[in-house]
Design a protein around this motif. Sequence first.
Motif, PDB file in Angstrom:
ATOM      1  N   PRO A 128     -29.729 -67.271 -96.318  1.00 52.63           N
ATOM      2  CA  PRO A 128     -31.136 -67.313 -95.909  1.00 52.63           C
ATOM      3  C   PRO A 128     -31.502 -66.006 -95.213  1.00 52.63           C
ATOM      4  O   PRO A 128     -30.729 -65.485 -94.409  1.00 52.63           O
ATOM      5  N   PHE A 129     -32.662 -65.460 -95.535  1.00 55.49           N
ATOM      6  CA  PHE A 129     -33.084 -64.212 -94.915  1.00 55.49           C
ATOM      7  C   PHE A 129     -33.954 -64.464 -93.687  1.00 55.49           C
ATOM      8  O   PHE A 129     -33.920 -63.707 -92.722  1.00 55.49           O
ATOM      9  N   VAL A 130     -34.734 -65.531 -93.716  1.00 53.46           N
ATOM     10  CA  VAL A 130     -35.536 -65.955 -92.568  1.00 53.46           C
ATOM     11  C   VAL A 130     -35.482 -67.477 -92.509  1.00 53.46           C
ATOM     12  O   VAL A 130     -35.113 -68.140 -93.484  1.00 53.46           O
ATOM     13  N   GLY A 131     -35.864 -68.048 -91.382  1.00 50.82           N
ATOM     14  CA  GLY A 131     -35.768 -69.492 -91.229  1.00 50.82           C
ATOM     15  C   GLY A 131     -36.708 -70.265 -92.123  1.00 50.82           C
ATOM     16  O   GLY A 131     -36.328 -71.284 -92.727  1.00 50.82           O
ATOM     17  N   PHE A 132     -37.951 -69.788 -92.222  1.00 51.55           N
ATOM     18  CA  PHE A 132     -38.965 -70.518 -92.985  1.00 51.55           C
ATOM     19  C   PHE A 132     -39.669 -69.608 -93.979  1.00 51.55           C
ATOM     20  O   PHE A 132     -40.896 -69.560 -94.036  1.00 51.55           O
ATOM     21  N   GLY A 133     -38.894 -68.897 -94.780  1.00 49.22           N
ATOM     22  CA  GLY A 133     -39.473 -68.106 -95.851  1.00 49.22           C
ATOM     23  C   GLY A 133     -39.764 -68.981 -97.057  1.00 49.22           C
ATOM     24  O   GLY A 133     -39.284 -70.123 -97.165  1.00 49.22           O
ATOM     25  N   ILE A 182     -37.533 -72.321 -98.120  1.00 47.77           N
ATOM     26  CA  ILE A 182     -38.132 -73.659 -98.185  1.00 47.77           C
ATOM     27  C   ILE A 182     -38.008 -74.242 -99.587  1.00 47.77           C
ATOM     28  O   ILE A 182     -37.641 -75.410 -99.769  1.00 47.77           O
ATOM     29  N   LEU A 183     -38.292 -73.433-100.601  1.00 48.45           N
ATOM     30  CA  LEU A 183     -38.245 -73.939-101.970  1.00 48.45           C
ATOM     31  C   LEU A 183     -36.803 -74.187-102.431  1.00 48.45           C
ATOM     32  O   LEU A 183     -36.546 -75.152-103.169  1.00 48.45           O
ATOM     33  N   VAL A 243     -48.773 -71.850 -97.191  1.00 51.34           N
ATOM     34  CA  VAL A 243     -49.226 -70.467 -97.261  1.00 51.34           C
ATOM     35  C   VAL A 243     -48.462 -69.652 -96.229  1.00 51.34           C
ATOM     36  O   VAL A 243     -48.427 -70.014 -95.044  1.00 51.34           O
ATOM     37  N   THR A 244     -47.846 -68.570 -96.679  1.00 50.45           N
ATOM     38  CA  THR A 244     -47.278 -67.638 -95.722  1.00 50.45           C
ATOM     39  C   THR A 244     -48.386 -66.724 -95.212  1.00 50.45           C
ATOM     40  O   THR A 244     -49.395 -66.518 -95.897  1.00 50.45           O
ATOM     41  N   ALA A 289     -44.375 -65.499 -85.327  1.00 45.90           N
ATOM     42  CA  ALA A 289     -44.612 -64.076 -85.585  1.00 45.90           C
ATOM     43  C   ALA A 289     -45.271 -63.869 -86.945  1.00 45.90           C
ATOM     44  O   ALA A 289     -46.312 -63.216 -87.063  1.00 45.90           O
ATOM     45  N   VAL A 290     -44.665 -64.427 -87.979  1.00 41.76           N
ATOM     46  CA  VAL A 290     -45.230 -64.411 -89.332  1.00 41.76           C
ATOM     47  C   VAL A 290     -45.178 -65.860 -89.824  1.00 41.76           C
ATOM     48  O   VAL A 290     -44.294 -66.240 -90.589  1.00 41.76           O
ATOM     49  N   PRO A 291     -46.112 -66.687 -89.370  1.00 42.12           N
ATOM     50  CA  PRO A 291     -46.005 -68.126 -89.603  1.00 42.12           C
ATOM     51  C   PRO A 291     -46.255 -68.546 -91.040  1.00 42.12           C
ATOM     52  O   PRO A 291     -46.919 -67.860 -91.813  1.00 42.12           O
ATOM     53  N   ILE A 292     -45.697 -69.725 -91.351  1.00 39.84           N
ATOM     54  CA  ILE A 292     -46.006 -70.451 -92.579  1.00 39.84           C
ATOM     55  C   ILE A 292     -46.933 -71.594 -92.192  1.00 39.84           C
ATOM     56  O   ILE A 292     -46.670 -72.323 -91.228  1.00 39.84           O
TER      57      ILE A 292
END
Length: 286
Positions: free
Chosen positions: A79-84, A88-89, A219-220, A242-245
């Motif tokens: 995983p590169f980020v927690g909620f990318g 998620i997919l 939506v990211t 920071a960069v939310p989904i």
Amino acid sequence: MTINNDEHILEALGRCRVVIRDGTVIEVGEARITSCPLTKKMAYPLSTLDKESVKANIENRIRSWGMCTPRREVTDTRPFVGFGASEILSFGLATGLLDAVVLASDGAGTLIATSPVLVQGIGGRMSGLVKTVPYSEVIRRIEENGGIVIDRKNASLDQTAGVAEAYARGYKKIAVTVALPADAQRIRERYPDVLIFGVHVTGLTRAEAEMLASSADLVTSCASGTIREIAGKKALMQAGVAVPIFAMTRNGKNLILEKIRQSDDPVLFKMTRLPALGEQQPEPLI
């Protein structure tokens, strides 16, 4: 497979236009943002964004895993980020909440993936793809890992066609990544049950943000001010600060909640108005 015009066009790192030919970066546009919290966590971290740093980052991707070349790696488990989007997919496929994901890859175009490692290997590394060309080697690797390339001859980017093909092949629980709000709206009208994930949204106008927020399940936010304002206020749930989904529907919300439920990571839940943004945001938001 003969390639007459080996050219790829990306919108990378804050919608900076990048052109790659024959494995070489030949054009880098002006960076539209100067910094982003996520770029500092990349395998090739960037503290500031400008032509030189973007070019160096893209060149590192070409060297490291063959982006926009026949050497392109297509699977990954990290995983590169927690909620990318890819995280998620991939989780959705691994748990059976999804049975197919329509996404895009350099060297192949739109494809259908049913393997979590294929979604992560392609999506976790993918910047905004505008144009690509087919590589038989990349297509072969995708197909060896259970993927279905929609247009093997031209590597076209057509998410609507990808969703149609997924349904035609009998998949029921389908998700699709969509970069163009008009595509999201078209797919929602034709296929009301598909899970739509809006990606690469930096620079959207207010009208485009409204269209995406009303069509997508997830939506990211990237470096988009309009998505934070419009989708953020309408969202049922937000993951990250920071960069939310943003989860726009119950289907999107349930997917994130299930990912959290099955994780061993500590989590804070708080009832609040959205968007809830941290101090570190991409700069500037556009």
